[in-house]
Design a protein around this motif. Structure first.
Motif, PDB file in Angstrom:
ATOM      1  N   GLU A 237      43.814  34.547  36.845  1.00 24.46           N
ATOM      2  CA  GLU A 237      44.670  35.106  35.782  1.00 24.46           C
ATOM      3  C   GLU A 237      43.921  36.187  34.994  1.00 24.46           C
ATOM      4  O   GLU A 237      44.448  37.273  34.754  1.00 24.46           O
ATOM      5  N   HIS A 238      42.678  35.858  34.606  1.00 26.98           N
ATOM      6  CA  HIS A 238      41.840  36.834  33.881  1.00 26.98           C
ATOM      7  C   HIS A 238      41.688  38.103  34.716  1.00 26.98           C
ATOM      8  O   HIS A 238      41.803  39.219  34.212  1.00 26.98           O
ATOM      9  N   ARG A 239      41.402  37.896  35.988  1.00 30.40           N
ATOM     10  CA  ARG A 239      41.133  39.006  36.901  1.00 30.40           C
ATOM     11  C   ARG A 239      42.352  39.936  36.976  1.00 30.40           C
ATOM     12  O   ARG A 239      42.199  41.160  36.861  1.00 30.40           O
ATOM     13  N   ASN A 240      43.551  39.350  37.116  1.00 23.90           N
ATOM     14  CA  ASN A 240      44.772  40.155  37.181  1.00 23.90           C
ATOM     15  C   ASN A 240      44.951  40.972  35.908  1.00 23.90           C
ATOM     16  O   ASN A 240      45.295  42.156  35.949  1.00 23.90           O
ATOM     17  N   GLN A 241      44.719  40.308  34.777  1.00 23.68           N
ATOM     18  CA  GLN A 241      44.908  40.998  33.494  1.00 23.68           C
ATOM     19  C   GLN A 241      43.915  42.148  33.313  1.00 23.68           C
ATOM     20  O   GLN A 241      44.282  43.257  32.926  1.00 23.68           O
ATOM     21  N   TRP A 242      42.642  41.853  33.626  1.00 25.79           N
ATOM     22  CA  TRP A 242      41.619  42.894  33.462  1.00 25.79           C
ATOM     23  C   TRP A 242      41.837  44.049  34.439  1.00 25.79           C
ATOM     24  O   TRP A 242      41.603  45.209  34.091  1.00 25.79           O
ATOM     25  N   MET A 243      42.295  43.755  35.661  1.00 24.47           N
ATOM     26  CA  MET A 243      42.548  44.817  36.643  1.00 24.47           C
ATOM     27  C   MET A 243      43.699  45.706  36.172  1.00 24.47           C
ATOM     28  O   MET A 243      43.675  46.922  36.349  1.00 24.47           O
ATOM     29  N   LEU A 244      44.696  45.074  35.559  1.00 24.40           N
ATOM     30  CA  LEU A 244      45.834  45.837  35.035  1.00 24.40           C
ATOM     31  C   LEU A 244      45.358  46.801  33.936  1.00 24.40           C
ATOM     32  O   LEU A 244      45.716  47.992  33.931  1.00 24.40           O
ATOM     33  N   VAL A 245      44.541  46.266  33.008  1.00 23.83           N
ATOM     34  CA  VAL A 245      43.990  47.108  31.932  1.00 23.83           C
ATOM     35  C   VAL A 245      43.161  48.239  32.547  1.00 23.83           C
ATOM     36  O   VAL A 245      43.287  49.406  32.173  1.00 23.83           O
ATOM     37  N   HIS A 246      42.339  47.858  33.508  1.00 18.40           N
ATOM     38  CA  HIS A 246      41.444  48.820  34.148  1.00 18.40           C
ATOM     39  C   HIS A 246      42.219  49.956  34.826  1.00 18.40           C
ATOM     40  O   HIS A 246      41.934  51.139  34.609  1.00 18.40           O
ATOM     41  N   THR A 247      43.216  49.612  35.666  1.00 20.32           N
ATOM     42  CA  THR A 247      43.967  50.648  36.407  1.00 20.32           C
ATOM     43  C   THR A 247      44.774  51.526  35.436  1.00 20.32           C
ATOM     44  O   THR A 247      44.890  52.739  35.633  1.00 20.32           O
ATOM     45  N   THR A 248      45.303  50.900  34.375  1.00 17.97           N
ATOM     46  CA  THR A 248      46.070  51.685  33.397  1.00 17.97           C
ATOM     47  C   THR A 248      45.170  52.731  32.736  1.00 17.97           C
ATOM     48  O   THR A 248      45.523  53.922  32.660  1.00 17.97           O
TER      49      THR A 248
END
Lengths: 231, 113
Positions: free
Chosen positions: B90-101
């Motif tokens: 879950e953390h990974r998905n959230q951080w990847m979303l922030v990162h790609t944005t």
């Protein structure tokens, strides 16, 4: 004991009296400190310098305490409750010992020929002396085993003692009234007071646990981690 | 470059879980790994790691046990539990979303026409 070992012991003591950290937490932090000390020592720092750096990296005692409080929010309440109960039990124990001593003094006074007000006086003096000795012994014991920084623990104990004394106070005022020498005039009043004292005793002892819990909660909400010297 | 306190606090749990996903570990080694990986940029106050570990343990994401090292030192090791692995995803998905944005925003070329 080397200088660094003394410093570690002092640092450990400053954490050990925390309300939010248990011994196992302090052990874990001490292990961390020692590992860091070993690493820093190999980089050429003197043992004292290494300790200074390692302790700084580990963080300020007050900040650590605050972080542990966030992770374990109920510990502070438990800590206050525990030490307040210690305070109340100490007051109970002191009360019982004082009562035994003063009762013994009445018997002794009677055997020695004391009568009337002199017996009452012997009772009062014996009780006061016994209480003074007990408080002195308890204080010496407490002072020899805990640090001066354990202010909050003392606060909880004294709050417990205060509650116990306050609860015991009202019945004692009634008891004192009963000691009025011309008791024949006051006989009917004594009977009424005796009954009232019984009811006051019952009500107070029922309220004691609730008052203790309420005070402990109030203390926990009010107390914030204090900045302590870092030894 | 030092990372701000807020970002350090926000990334603490995913960082710890990710390190424990590599294998069981103890506090000092976890801090050391973070320090090495970030080149000293993730400036954690060492002692703050332990409340994070304790909170994760209370939430059932990690489990601790004592083990004695070869040098005879008793260490408290932490192991990632199944719930922790789920939380890490879950953390990974959230951080990847922030990162790609953020990456898309920062890589967008200014329009000059």
């Amino acid at each position: 004991m080397s200088d660094v070992e003394k410093q570690i012991a002092q640092w450990r003591d400053s954490l050990a009296c925390s309300e939010t950290m248990r011994d196992s937490d302090v052990d874990e932090l001490e292990n961390h400190l020692r590992e860091e000390l070993e690493t820093l020592s190999t980089s050429g720092l003197s043992p004292n310098e290494a300790f200074f750096v390692a302790r700084r990296r580990l963080g300020d005692t007050a900040a650590l305490e605050a972080e542990f409080a966030k992770a374990h929010p109920h510990r502070r309440l438990g800590h206050h409750l525990f030490w307040m109960v210690v305070g109340v039990l100490t007051a109970r124990l002191f009360g019982t010992v004082c009562m035994l001593v003063s009762n013994a003094s009445i018997w002794l006074g009677y055997i020695l020929g004391l009568r009337g007000i002199w017996l009452v006086l012997a009772y009062g003096v014996a009780q006061t002396v016994a209480l003074a000795i007990l408080v002195l012994l308890a204080w010496r014991y407490y002072a020899s085993r805990v640090q001066a920084t354990t202010v909050k623990r003392s606060l909880s104990i004294s709050t417990g003692l205060f509650i116990a004394c306050a609860l015991a106070g009202l019945p004692w005022i009634l008891r004192l009234v009963m000691l009025i020498p011309d008791w024949t005039i006051w006989y009917s009043a004594m009977v009424t007071i005796g009954r009232a004292r019984h009811w006051v005793d019952t009500v107070w002892s029922t309220l004691t646990p609730f008052l203790l819990v309420a005070t402990a909660i109030a203390l926990s909400l009010r107390c914030t981690p204090t900045a302590r010297s870092q030894g | 470059m030092a990372v701000s306190k807020d970002l350090v606090a926000a990334s603490a749990a995913p960082m710890v879980l990710s390190i424990l996903a590599e294998g069981d570990n103890y506090g000092y080694a976890i801090i050391k790994r973070v320090r090495d990986l970030s080149g000293g940029g993730m400036n954690w106050t060492d002692g703050m790691l332990y409340p994070v570990l304790h909170r994760l343990e209370k939430q059932g994401q990690v489990q601790s046990y004592m083990q004695t090292s070869v040098a005879g030192r008793k260490r408290k090791y932490y192991r990632l539990k199944e719930q922790g692995a789920k939380a890490l995803t879950e953390h990974r998905n959230q951080w990847m979303l922030v990162h790609t944005t953020l990456q898309q925003l920062w890589e967008r070329k200014p329009c000059l026409t």
